[in-house]
Scaffold this motif. Structure first.
Motif, short mmCIF file in Angstrom:
data_model
loop_
_atom_site.label_atom_id
_atom_site.label_comp_id
_atom_site.label_asym_id
_atom_site.label_seq_id
_atom_site.Cartn_x
_atom_site.Cartn_y
_atom_site.Cartn_z
N PRO A 27 27.01 -26.30 -41.87
CA PRO A 27 27.17 -25.85 -41.32
C PRO A 27 28.57 -25.18 -42.29
O PRO A 27 29.62 -24.40 -42.04
CB PRO A 27 27.42 -27.35 -40.08
CG PRO A 27 27.04 -28.01 -41.17
CD PRO A 27 25.93 -27.54 -41.94
N ASP A 28 28.94 -26.15 -43.76
CA ASP A 28 30.50 -25.95 -44.11
C ASP A 28 29.42 -24.43 -45.70
O ASP A 28 31.13 -24.36 -45.98
CB ASP A 28 29.98 -26.86 -45.01
CG ASP A 28 31.19 -28.07 -44.41
OD1 ASP A 28 32.02 -28.12 -43.70
OD2 ASP A 28 30.49 -29.01 -44.56
N ASN A 106 26.42 -34.05 -58.88
CA ASN A 106 27.50 -34.18 -57.71
C ASN A 106 28.77 -33.33 -57.17
O ASN A 106 29.70 -33.43 -56.93
CB ASN A 106 29.10 -34.57 -58.00
CG ASN A 106 29.39 -36.26 -57.19
OD1 ASN A 106 28.97 -36.32 -56.13
ND2 ASN A 106 30.76 -36.34 -57.88
N LEU A 107 27.41 -32.15 -56.34
CA LEU A 107 28.15 -30.60 -55.56
C LEU A 107 28.61 -31.69 -54.26
O LEU A 107 27.54 -31.90 -53.63
CB LEU A 107 27.72 -29.58 -55.93
CG LEU A 107 27.12 -29.37 -57.08
CD1 LEU A 107 26.22 -28.19 -57.20
CD2 LEU A 107 28.91 -29.16 -57.81
N GLN A 108 29.85 -30.81 -54.10
CA GLN A 108 29.94 -31.59 -52.55
C GLN A 108 30.18 -30.30 -51.04
O GLN A 108 29.88 -29.12 -52.52
CB GLN A 108 31.06 -32.97 -52.45
CG GLN A 108 31.52 -33.70 -53.34
CD GLN A 108 30.47 -34.84 -52.37
OE1 GLN A 108 29.97 -35.14 -51.60
NE2 GLN A 108 29.53 -35.40 -53.46
N PRO A 109 29.62 -30.63 -50.01
CA PRO A 109 30.31 -29.45 -49.21
C PRO A 109 31.92 -29.17 -49.54
O PRO A 109 32.43 -29.80 -49.61
CB PRO A 109 29.73 -30.07 -47.63
CG PRO A 109 29.08 -31.07 -47.90
CD PRO A 109 29.60 -31.87 -49.35
N LYS A 110 31.88 -27.86 -49.30
CA LYS A 110 33.21 -27.15 -49.34
C LYS A 110 33.67 -27.16 -50.47
O LYS A 110 34.90 -26.45 -51.73
CB LYS A 110 34.84 -27.25 -49.14
CG LYS A 110 34.38 -27.57 -46.92
CD LYS A 110 34.97 -28.41 -46.24
CE LYS A 110 34.75 -28.27 -45.06
NZ LYS A 110 35.87 -29.25 -44.71
N LEU A 136 28.30 -24.51 -50.26
CA LEU A 136 29.14 -24.54 -50.95
C LEU A 136 30.09 -23.29 -50.43
O LEU A 136 29.55 -22.21 -49.42
CB LEU A 136 28.45 -24.36 -52.58
CG LEU A 136 28.15 -25.25 -53.10
CD1 LEU A 136 27.39 -24.77 -54.86
CD2 LEU A 136 28.48 -26.11 -53.06
N HIS A 137 31.69 -22.81 -50.98
CA HIS A 137 31.97 -21.13 -50.75
C HIS A 137 31.63 -20.80 -52.13
O HIS A 137 32.63 -21.21 -53.02
CB HIS A 137 33.74 -22.13 -50.47
CG HIS A 137 33.42 -23.01 -49.17
ND1 HIS A 137 34.96 -22.48 -49.30
CD2 HIS A 137 32.86 -23.18 -48.07
CE1 HIS A 137 35.21 -24.36 -47.55
NE2 HIS A 137 33.36 -23.79 -47.61
#
Length: 363
Positions: A27-28, A106-110, A136-137
């Protein structure tokens, strides 16, 4: 009545597929600043395929493959060590690979990312899969030698040539993943001066991008989670990663295994030179010579009646004098017995040097 039941069945099947695909799209996730549902991303893919620039058409084509009902996609190998070929990759394995990379970095949403590689090949495809899977963006640009501008990113994958042209801007990126070909000694030294968090990857199309990573300046690669390594009778690396492949993947890369999770890459068995009964690894010689040779080059061999094969040095340059001090750190077996010059090497579409075809040009 029968037609109505058939229509209801297919509507239900289509709606179920859309619900499943919407779950696969995080969703992000954003592509070039826009969020997408499954239908919207499908429409965007069609638009890019039909109306986009050349690099966008490649993105559109991949997204259409990714969003279809098949459980796999067809991918072309780069052809750096043989004839390019089409292979089958399972989408579930690509998602598992994306999650492993996300865990490692350690990749995070957004988090922000940049796609500056061609989506025709696995490295570019996997940047899209990571973005869709991890939320990811992702920005996209036409792949160039110098892809960075003034925007900051959390994650980016580049080939060595792009890194070389972006040294002054690497501080804008939190994590840089370098792949496609070996990172030279001179480039490693330049990267270390930038204090950038940069990593060299090990992998191939068959392993769905990388299965091991080492920080620039370190000697050994460390495998990603759920990857096991061993060697065969040739001392070549064997990879077992059930999430990526049901079968073991046997490579042509000679390695020295340090422990269950780390190995040192020695060189490709295809390139090994047998000179007077001594096995010589071109990549080891190249690592040493890179400290003193600034132009592109590689080590190869030519047939020799006495030695069987003799070591040669091939440089991408017009002829110039080379001082013997350049070879001072080499053993007598490693010192090139002949130096050849070529105006331009043959390279693959992913900018890897094709040693065999480059040598053929000299012949």
């Amino acid at each position: 009545m029968e037609q109505l039941e058939r229509k209801t069945f297919w509507n239900h099947k289509t709606n179920s597929s859309i619900r499943i695909m919407n779950q696969i799209i995080h969703p992000d996730f954003k592509l070039s600043g826009k969020s997408f549902t499954y239908i919207e991303l499908l429409a965007e893919a069609l638009y890019l395929k039909e109306n986009g620039q050349l690099f966008e058409k490649a993105i559109g084509n991949f997204l259409l493959d990714w969003l279809n009902n098949e459980s796999f996609i067809m991918v072309q190998t780069s052809g750096s060590t043989g004839i390019p070929k089409q292979i089958v990759l399972q989408k579930s394995a690509m998602i598992a690979s994306a999650k492993a990379t996300g865990l490692y970095f350690n990749l995070q949403p957004k988090n922000t990312a940049l796609l500056c590689l061609s989506a025709n090949y696995i490295a570019g495809k996997m940047m899209l899969v990571r973005a869709i899977t991890l939320g990811l963006h992702l920005d996209t640009i036409d792949p160039t030698n110098a892809p960075l501008s003034t925007k900051k990113y959390n994650f980016i994958a580049m080939v060595p040539m792009q890194v070389q042209k972006s040294l002054s801007k690497l501080h804008l990126v939190d994590n840089v993943l370098i792949g496609g070909t070996k990172v030279s000694y001179s480039l490693s030294e330049s990267i270390l001066k930038t204090n950038c968090n940069a990593f060299e990857s090990y992998g191939m199309t068959e392993t769905i991008s990388h299965i091991a990573i080492k920080k620039i300046g370190e000697l050994a690669f460390t495998v990603l989670p759920n990857v096991s390594i061993s060697v065969d009778e040739r001392s070549c690396l064997v990879i077992e990663a059930l999430e990526l492949s049901l079968e073991k993947i046997t490579t042509n890369d000679i390695v020295e295994i340090l422990n269950a999770t780390q190995f040192i890459l020695k060189g490709r068995i295809d390139n090994v030179i047998n000179s007077g009964g001594i096995k010589i690894f071109p990549e080891e010689i190249e690592e040493i010579l890179a400290k003193n040779i600034s132009v592109p080059f590689f080590i190869a061999s030519k047939p020799n009646e006495i030695l069987g094969e003799k070591v040669i040095l091939v440089l991408e340059a017009t002829p110039f004098a080379i001082d013997n001090s350049v070879f001072s750190e080499l053993s007598k077996y490693q010192i090139p017995k002949e130096i050849l010059f070529l105006k331009s090497f043959v390279r693959t579409e992913t900018q890897k040097i094709n040693r065999k075809k480059s040598l053929e040009k000299i012949v």
